[in-house]
Design an enzyme around this catalytic site. Structure first.
Site, PDB file in Angstrom:
ATOM      1  N   HIS A   1      10.472   7.684 -44.816  1.00 18.82           N
ATOM      2  CA  HIS A   1      11.206   7.687 -43.675  1.00 18.82           C
ATOM      3  C   HIS A   1      12.744   6.581 -43.947  1.00 18.82           C
ATOM      4  O   HIS A   1      13.518   6.747 -43.372  1.00 18.82           O
ATOM      5  CB  HIS A   1      10.582   6.588 -42.562  1.00 18.82           C
TER       6      HIS A   1
ATOM      7  N   ASP B   1      14.512  11.007 -41.249  1.00 20.35           N
ATOM      8  CA  ASP B   1      13.926  10.774 -39.817  1.00 20.35           C
ATOM      9  C   ASP B   1      12.869  11.601 -39.492  1.00 20.35           C
ATOM     10  O   ASP B   1      12.875  12.550 -40.080  1.00 20.35           O
ATOM     11  CB  ASP B   1      15.211  10.549 -38.876  1.00 20.35           C
TER      12      ASP B   1
END
Lengths: 819, 444
Positions: B416, B420
Site C-alpha cells: 500500500h 492504493d
C-alpha cells in the site's frame, strides 16, 4: 621582633636571680557586715536562689539520665550530660559581678555557668531590654513557647526562657539556643554574654583570649572569662593562650589608649579530677594549680587559689581581677577550688575516688553552707530558702514538660540538608562593623602605589615572561587584597609569626607595617594553636581576622583549632555566630620533610571550612578578596613556588581594581578535546608543560583545569570537560595517598562514568618524606610523571619513552609496601 | 608461483557465498577446469572451477563457512610453495583471539606498550565505559575489536575506528542486529551500500542446546532456507502489504487447456499447463496496470514497461522464484517452455543467478494443493504478488438463475506504500476478465 626594643648583651648576661611573686591561697576572709554592704540582702539571697536553680536543674538532668523521669515526666535523653552538682557556688559567685557584656567561655561541664551568667544578666538588665533580647533571638520562636507556660512578670519570663532554651538545647530541639546543634556540651547564649562552651578540654582558653583581643582592638567594654578545668593545665594550647594573652607588646608597643593586655581571666574550675585522672598528685606536678602563673610573667598572672565553695569569695576575686584587667595588667589566673558530687558523666561509677572523699565534700556542700550563712546572719528564714526549692522544682517541671514535647519542641528538620544549611553563613560584608579603620598613612601613600605601577601582566608583547621585579607577583597580588580590606573594615586584624616588620616570612605583608598600628598587624608567639584559636575567638566575637601559618606543616600544631573550632562554631551555633576568619597557609618546598607538605586534603575533609588554593596572581588577589569579604572560615592555601611569579595565564593580567573570583568555580587554563588534566596549586604549571608535550609530540590537545577551590567546588565545568574528553588525570603536590584529588576522582567516576574512556587517575607526590631540595624531582610530580601516567593507564602514546614507573603493578606494590 | 582461487561473485547482489564442500583436498593435483568446490548463494548451489593447473596447496576456509566474494579461498601451485601471502586477512586459520599488542608503542625498557601488570588478577581485555556506550550506540560488536588502550583495553578510538569502517545500516537492521540473532553483511543492497533488514542473515552461532533431552531434530537454518526466512520476515516488517481476494471464472481457461492437451503433437502445445496460461494472462493484463509491475525502493517507485514475471517454485531446498524475463513479449508457447526450463533448473540446483534476478511481479500458485485463498507475502521490492488458489464450483447469478461454474480464487497482495486499493482491485478485476476471455487475449 621589633627594632624598638633592643636586646642588650650586657643586660642579658648579667648575673641575678628571678624573684617570684607570692601566690595567695584561699586568702578571702568572710566579713558578714561588709558582705551585707557589698551585696545587699537581695543580692545575697539571689546568690542562694541561683545556686538552687543550678542544683535542681542538674538534679533533674541526673534523674532523667539515671531514671528516665523527673517529677513524673518521662524522657529518654540519648546525648551527654556532664553535671556540675556540687560546683554551683563557683559558677554563681563568678557571675555575680559580671555584666551582660562580659563574656564567659566554658567547657563540657558548663550548664551551671550558663544559668549563673544568664540569671545574673536578667537581674541586671531592664525588663524591656530582656524582652527585646528574647523577641530578637531566633525570631522570637523560643519565646512564644515559653510564654505558653511561664507565670509572673518579665523577669520570670526571662528566667523560664533561659531554663527552657538551655534544656531544649541539651535535648537537641530546634527551640534550643543553638537549634539543638550544640547540645549539652556546646550550649551558649551570647546576648547575655554566655559564649561558646567547648567539649575539647581547654578549648576555650585561646578562644577566650581571642574574644578579649577583640574587646581590646575594637575598644569594647567588659572582660572575658575562660572557664576551663584543672586538667586543661596539661593542654598545650592553654599554655599557648597564656603566652599570647601575656605578651609584652600589649603594654610596650601597642597604643596605650587601647588599654594594655587583653582583659582575660583564665578561671580553672579546679574540681580535682580530669575525668578519672587526678592532676594534683597524679597526672601533674603543680601542687597548687595557681603556681603555674609564676612561670608566665612577672605578675605571675595575678594568680591565686580561691575557695569555690564560697560564692562570696569567688565574687570578690572576680571583682578584684576586673580592676587589674581594666588597668591593662592582665591576664589573670584563678584556681577556683570546687568539687563535683556527680560523676564525670552518668556512666561514671567513680571508681577513681572513695565514697568517703565524696562524703567529706558533701559535708562542706557550698549550697548548704551558704544557706546556713544566710539564716545565721539574718538574711533569710529557712522557710524562704525551702520555698525557693519548691518554686524552682515546680518551675523546672513546667520547663521540662515543654522541652520533652515533640510538638512544642520539635527537632530541626534534617531533610533537604537541614543541617547543611547551617554549615556556612555565606554572607558578604564589606566591614564587620561601621567605623573608621585605624591606619597610619593614606592608602595612596602605601606600597600599593608601587605594586599598582608594575606591569600587571607577566608577559611582554612577544609573550616572553617578565621578571617578578617588573610585573606584579602572586605575593603582591595577595598584598593588594589584604590592604584593600584593611582600609575597608575597621575590625580587620592580621597576625602570625614574623608578620610585622618582616612582612611575613615570604614578604606578603611587606608595606603593611607602615600602614597599620600594632593592634591591627602584629607578631604572635610561635604558638600555632593559639594563633588559630585566638583568631576563632576574635571572629566569633564579631571581628574579621587573618591568621597566618608560615608553613602548611605547622597545621599539626593547630589541629584542634582548625578542625574542631574554626570549622565547627558557625554550625554548632546554628548561625548565631559568624566566622570571618581567613587562615593563610603557605605550602612549602625545598625545606625537607617538615616544611614541604600540602595538607589541603585534611581541611577539605573536615566539614565547615571553605578551602581555596589559588595558582595564579589573578586568583591570589581575586580569591583572597572573596575570602576577606565573606563571613565564613576559609583556609587559604598559597604556594611558596609561586610568590614571586607574575601572571602569565590571565590575558588581562592582575586587575588594579577590586574584583572577586566566583566561589567554587574551577578555571579552564587551556582548552582541549583529547584529555583533561585537573590540578591544584603550583602543579598547574607542570601540567601545562605536559600539555605542550602532548600537543607537540603526540597530537593530543589536553584541557587543563585549575581547581582553585576544594570546598565548595562546582563540578560542572570538570564534568563537562570529561564528557568531552573521556580521559582525566589529576595532579597536585600533595602526597598521593589520601590526596583530595582522590575525592575529586571518585566524584568524576560517579558523575561521568559512562563518558570515561579510561580510569580516572591521580598523580601525587610520593608517599615519602620530602627529601632534600636537590632530590625533590623524585618526590613531587613532574611533567614526565603526568605523561607516563597517561601512557600507562589512559592512552598509550606512540613512541613515548618512559622515565618513571606509573604502572598499575606499581600502584599495588607501593600500597603493599605502605609507600 | 602459487595462484589464488577467489570466491566468485555469482550475481550482482551477491556479497558472500557459503562454501558448501571441497571437491579437492589439500595436496590433490588439480587440472584447469576441474571443479574445486561447490558454493551456495542465497539462490543456488554452483561449482567453482579451477582456472589453473597445479597442486592444491592450501584451503583457507572450511566447509560451511560463509566467505565474502573475491576473497581468496584456496591456493594452487607447485608443492612446497609458500602461500602465506595469499591467506586472506579474516581467515579463521589466523587466530583472532590472541590479543594483539597495542600498535606502534616503543619503550625505553622493552618493546612493550603500557607495562603489563603483575600481582593483581585482571580480567580479560576490558572496554572503557565510553567505548562501551559508543559501541552500543553504533551496534559495534566489541568482541571483534582489538583494544589499543592500556593492557589491551578497548577504548573510544578503537570503537570509533570500527564505526568508521562500519557500513551504513537502516535503523531496523541495526535494531535487529542489536536484538541478536542476525549478522550484518559487509555491504548492503540499499543506496550507497546501506544494509537493509533484508540483507541480514541469521547468526550461525545460534544452536539450541537441549538436543540430548528432547525428542526433536534441530536443523540449522542455512543457505536458501535462511534467505527465505529473512526475506519473508523483512517483507512483513518493511512493507505495508495487504491482500485482496476475489474469484475469477475459470471455465474458459479450463476449456482452452483441454483444447491444448488435445492438440496434435506437431504443435508442441500439449504440455502447456494451467500455470503457463495463468502466467501468460498475467503478463498481458499487467501491461495495463504498470503501477503493479513495479519496485518500491527508498521512496521511489520504479515502474517497468516490460514484465519480468517471477513465479514461485517449490524445491527440496525451499522456495525459489525464477524469472521469465520480458514475459509480455513471449508467446504462450514460449512462456511455457521458459517456465519448464527454469523450474527444472531450480529443482536441480543449477539455476543461474541471472535467472533469479530482476523480477517485477510474482505469481505463486497453490491451486494444485486445493487452497481456496491465501495471503501471499510480497517479494520486496516488488509491489505486488498474485496468489492463485484452487478451482472450485461456485454458484453464480446469471440472469436471475443460479448456475454452478468453475471459479478460480485470486489473492493479490500489494504494498500500500506504492499502490492504493482501488487500482489494485481494478487490476484484479481485469485479471479475472482476462482469465474469462483468455481466448481473446491470445489473439492480441
Amino acid at each position: 621582633m621589633t627594632k624598638l626594643i633592643p636586646i642588650d648583651p650586657a643586660e642579658a648576661r648579667r648575673s641575678s636571680v628571678v624573684a617570684g611573686r607570692e601566690v595567695p591561697v584561699n586568702a578571702y576572709r568572710s566579713n558578714p557586715a561588709r558582705e551585707a554592704q557589698i551585696f545587699g540582702r537581695d543580692g545575697l539571697v539571689r546568690i542562694y536562689r541561683d545556686m538552687v536553680y543550678i542544683r535542681e536543674f542538674e538534679t533533674m538532668l541526673d534523674r532523667i539520665k539515671q531514671e528516665g523521669a523527673y517529677q513524673g515526666i518521662t524522657y529518654d535523653h540519648l546525648g551527654p550530660a556532664h553535671l556540675s552538682i556540687g560546683q554551683e557556688a563557683a559558677a554563681v559567685g563568678q557571675s555575680y559581678h559580671l555584666q551582660a557584656h562580659d563574656f564567659i567561655f566554658g567547657s563540657h561541664r558548663s550548664h551551671g555557668e550558663i544559668l549563673a551568667k544568664s540569671l545574673s544578666a536578667i537581674a541586671k538588665l531592664p525588663e524591656d531590654n530582656l524582652i527585646d533580647v528574647m523577641e530578637r533571638y531566633m525570631n522570637g520562636r523560643p519565646l512564644r513557647v515559653v510564654e505558653s507556660f511561664s507565670r509572673g512578670g518579665a523577669k520570670d519570663l526571662a528566667v523560664d526562657y533561659i531554663l527552657y532554651g538551655t534544656l531544649a538545647e541539651i535535648f537537641g530541639r530546634e527551640n534550643g539556643f543553638n537549634k539543638g546543634m550544640g547540645g549539652s556540651m556546646h550550649a551558649f547564649f551570647s546576648p547575655f554574654g554566655v559564649m561558646p562552651n567547648n567539649a575539647i578540654v581547654g578549648g576555650s582558653a585561646d578562644i577566650a583570649v581571642g574574644a578579649a583581643l577583640f574587646k581590646r582592638v575594637n575598644r569594647k567594654p567588659g572582660l572575658v572569662v575562660a572557664n576551663i578545668g584543672d586538667a586543661a593545665m596539661g593542654c598545650g594550647p592553654v599554655w599557648e593562650a597564656f603566652m599570647f594573652a601575656a605578651m609584652d607588646q600589649f603594654r610596650t608597643l601597642w597604643d596605650s589608649d587601647l588599654g594594655g593586655n587583653p582583659p582575660i581571666i583564665f578561671n580553672f574550675m579546679n574540681n580535682f579530677y580530669g575525668m578519672g585522672g587526678q592532676p594534683q598528685g597524679e597526672t601533674m606536678a603543680f601542687g597548687v594549680l595557681a603556681r603555674v602563673g609564676m612561670g608566665v610573667n612577672p605578675e605571675a598572672m595575678h594568680a591565686e587559689r580561691i575557695d569555690g565553695y564560697n560564692p562570696l569569695a569567688v565574687a570578690d576575686a572576680v571583682a578584684r581581677k576586673r580592676s587589674i584587667l581594666e588597668a591593662g595588667r592582665g591576664p589573670a589566673l584563678l584556681d577556683t577550688v570546687t568539687y563535683r558530687f556527680s560523676g564525670h558523666s552518668p556512666s561514671d561509677a567513680s571508681a577513681y575516688r572513695d565514697r568517703s572523699e565524696i562524703d567529706l565534700w558533701r559535708q562542706q556542700d557550698g549550697l548548704f553552707r551558704y544557706g546556713q550563712y544566710l539564716v545565721e546572719n539574718g538574711h533569710a528564714y529557712q522557710s524562704l530558702l525551702d520555698d525557693y526549692q519548691a518554686d524552682i522544682t515546680e518551675r523546672l517541671t513546667r520547663v521540662l514538660a515543654a522541652a520533652v514535647s515533640e510538638e512544642v519542641s520539635p527537632r530541626i528538620c534534617t531533610e533537604n540538608d537541614g543541617v547543611g544549611d547551617l554549615m556556612f553563613s555565606n554572607e558578604t560584608r564589606d566591614r564587620m562593623e561601621e567605623g573608621k579603620p585605624d591606619v597610619l598613612i593614606p592608602l595612596n601613600e602605601s606600597r600599593l602605589s608601587q605594586t599598582r605601577a608594575k606591569q600587571r601582566l607577566g608577559l611582554d608583547e612577544q609573550g616572553n615572561r617578565l621578571s617578578g621585579l617588573r610585573a606584579v607577583t602572586y605575593a603582591e597580588a595577595l598584598f593588594e587584597a589584604m590592604i584593600h580590606r584593611f582600609y575597608q573594615d575597621p575590625t580587620m586584624i592580621a597576625y602570625g609569626e614574623e608578620n610585622r616588620d618582616w612582612g611575613g616570612a615570604f614578604g606578603v605583608y611587606r608595606g603593611l607595617t607602615e600602614c597599620l598600628p600594632y593592634h591591627r598587624l602584629f607578631n604572635a608567639p610561635i604558638s600555632e594553636g593559639a594563633i588559630v584559636g585566638t583568631a576563632v575567638g576574635y571572629a566569633l566575637s564579631g571581628g574579621r581576622v587573618v591568621a597566618e601559618l608560615m608553613y602548611c606543616d605547622f597545621m599539626g600544631r593547630a589541629g584542634d583549632e582548625i578542625f574542631n573550632q574554626m570549622a565547627k562554631w558557625q554550625a554548632m551555633s546554628a548561625g548565631v555566630l559568624h566566622m570571618p576568619l581567613v587562615l593563610r597557609v603557605s605550602v612549602g618546598a625545598k625545606y625537607g620533610a617538615q616544611h614541604s607538605q600540602d595538607w589541603s586534603a585534611m581541611v577539605a575533609h573536615v566539614p565547615g571550612l571553605k578551602v581555596m588554593f589559588p595558582a595564579t596572581p589573578y586568583d591570589a588577589k581575586g580569591m583572597l578578596n572573596l575570602a576577606l569579604r565573606g563571613t565564613d572560615p576559609v583556609v587559604f592555601f598559597e604556594s611558596q613556588r609561586l610568590y614571586t611569579e607574575p601572571e602569565t595565564l590571565e590575558a588581562g593580567g592582575v586587575p588594579v581594581d577590586y574584583y572577586e573570583v566566583e566561589l567554587g568555580e574551577p578555571a579552564v587554563r587551556r582548552a582541549g578535546n583529547d584529555l583533561t588534566i585537573v590540578t591544584v596549586g603550583a602543579t598547574l604549571y607542570r601540567a601545562l608543560e605536559a600539555a605542550s608535550v602532548l600537543a607537540q609530540e603526540h597530537n593530543l590537545e589536553a584541557e587543563v583545569i585549575d581547581l582553585r577551590f576544594l570546598n565548595p567546588l562546582n563540578y560542572e565545568a570538570i564534568i563537562a570537560s570529561v564528557r568531552k574528553t573521556g580521559r582525566v588525570v589529576l595532579a597536585s603536590d600533595a602526597c598521593e595517598r589520601g590526596s583530595f584529588l582522590h575525592t575529586v576522582a571518585s566524584n568524576i567516576s560517579q558523575l561521568a562514568f559512562d563518558d570515561l574512556d579510561a580510569p580516572v587517575t591521580v598523580v601525587g607526590a610520593r608517599n615519602w618524606i620530602t627529601p632534600p631540595a636537590e632530590m625533590e624531582a623524585a618526590f613531587f610530580p613532574q611533567k614526565e610523571w603526568i605523561i607516563d601516567t597517561i601512557h600507562e593507564r589512559i592512552l598509550p602514546l606512540a613512541g613515548h619513552s618512559l622515565s618513571t614507573d606509573q604502572t598499575t603493578h606499581e600502584i599495588v606494590r607501593r600500597n603493599r609496601e605502605g609507600t | 608461483m602459487a595462484q589464488a582461487v577467489v570466491m566468485p561473485k555469482p550475481g550482482n547482489n551477491v556479497e558472500s557465498c557459503v562454501l558448501v564442500s571441497w571437491k579437492k583436498r589439500i595436496g590433490d593435483q588439480v587440472e584447469a577446469g576441474e571443479t574445486l568446490c561447490e558454493i551456495e548463494t542465497d539462490k543456488a548451489v554452483m561449482a567453482v572451477d579451477s582456472a589453473f593447473s597445479g597442486s592444491m596447496l592450501a584451503q583457507f576456509f572450511a566447509e560451511g563457512e560463509e566467505v565474502p566474494v573475491f576473497t581468496n579461498i584456496a591456493a594452487i601451485g607447485q608443492p612446497g610453495e609458500i602461500v602465506d601471502a595469499l591467506r586472506p586477512a579474516g581467515a579463521p586459520h589466523e587466530s583472532s583471539s590472541e590479543p594483539s599488542a597495542p600498535p606502534e608503542v616503543q619503550s625505553r625498557e622493552s618493546a612493550h606498550g603500557p607495562t603489563s601488570h603483575v600481582g593483581v588478577e585482571y580480567r580479560e581485555p576490558a572496554i572503557s565505559p565510553r567505548a562501551r556506550r559508543l559501541a552500543d550506540q553504533n551496534l559495534v560488536d566489541v568482541s571483534t575489536l582489538a583494544g589499543s588502550g592500556p593492557q589491551g583495553r578497548i577504548i573510544e578510538r578503537d570503537v570509533r575506528a570500527a564505526v568508521e569502517q562500519q557500513q551504513l545500516m537502516t535503523p531496523l537492521a541495526k535494531r535487529m542486529v542489536a536484538q541478536g540473532g542476525y549478522d550484518a553483511p559487509s555491504h548492503g543492497t540499499g543506496p550507497r551500500g546501506r544494509i537493509l533488514a533484508a540483507d541480514l542473515a541469521p547468526s550461525a552461532a545460534q544452536t539450541p542446546e537441549q538436543q540430548e533431552t528432547d525428542d526433536y531434530e534441530s536443523i540449522p537454518v542455512q543457505g536458501v532456507r535462511r534467505v527465505i526466512a529473512q526475506r519473508l520476515l523483512t517483507s512483513l516488517q518493511t512493507t505495508a502489504q495487504l491482500t485482496l481476494t476475489r474469484s475469477a471464472d475459470a471455465e474458459a481457461l479450463l476449456t482452452y487447456r483441454e483444447r491444448l492437451k488435445a492438440s496434435g503433437e506437431p504443435l508442441g502445445l500439449r504440455d502447456v499447463t494451467l500455470g503457463d496460461l495463468i502466467h501468460f494472462v498475467v503478463s498481458r493484463v499487467l501491461k495495463g496496470h504498470l503501477d503493479l509491475n513495479a519496485l518500491f525502493e527508498e521512496d521511489i517507485v520504479h515502474r517497468f514497461n516490460s514484465v519480468n514475471l517471477a513465479f514461485a517454485v517449490d524445491t527440496p531446498r525451499g522456495l525459489i522464484a525464477p524469472v521469465v524475463h520480458s514475459a509480455d513479449s513471449l508467446s504462450l508457447s514460449q512462456i511455457s517452455t521458459e517456465c519448464k526450463r527454469l523450474t527444472a533448473a531450480c529443482h536441480d540446483g543449477t539455476i543461474a543467478p541471472a535467472d533469479l534476478s530482476t523480477g517485477t511481479f510474482t505469481v505463486t500458485n497453490l491451486g494444485s494443493l486445493e487452497i481456496e485463498s491465501f495471503t501471499p507475502i510480497l517479494n520486496p521490492p516488488q509491489v505486488a504478488i498474485l496468489g492463485v488458489g484452487g478451482i472450485f464450483l461456485k454458484p453464480v447469478d446469471e440472469d436471475g438463475e443460479v448456475h454452478f461454474r468453475k471459479q478460480m480464487s485470486l489473492s493479490l497482495t500489494f504494498d500500500h506504500q506504492a499502490v492504493d486499493g482501488a487500482p489494485a482491485a481494478r487490476f484484479l478485476q481485469d485479471l479475472a476478465r482476462g482469465f474469462a476471455q483468455v481466448d481473446l487475449l491470445l489473439a492480441v
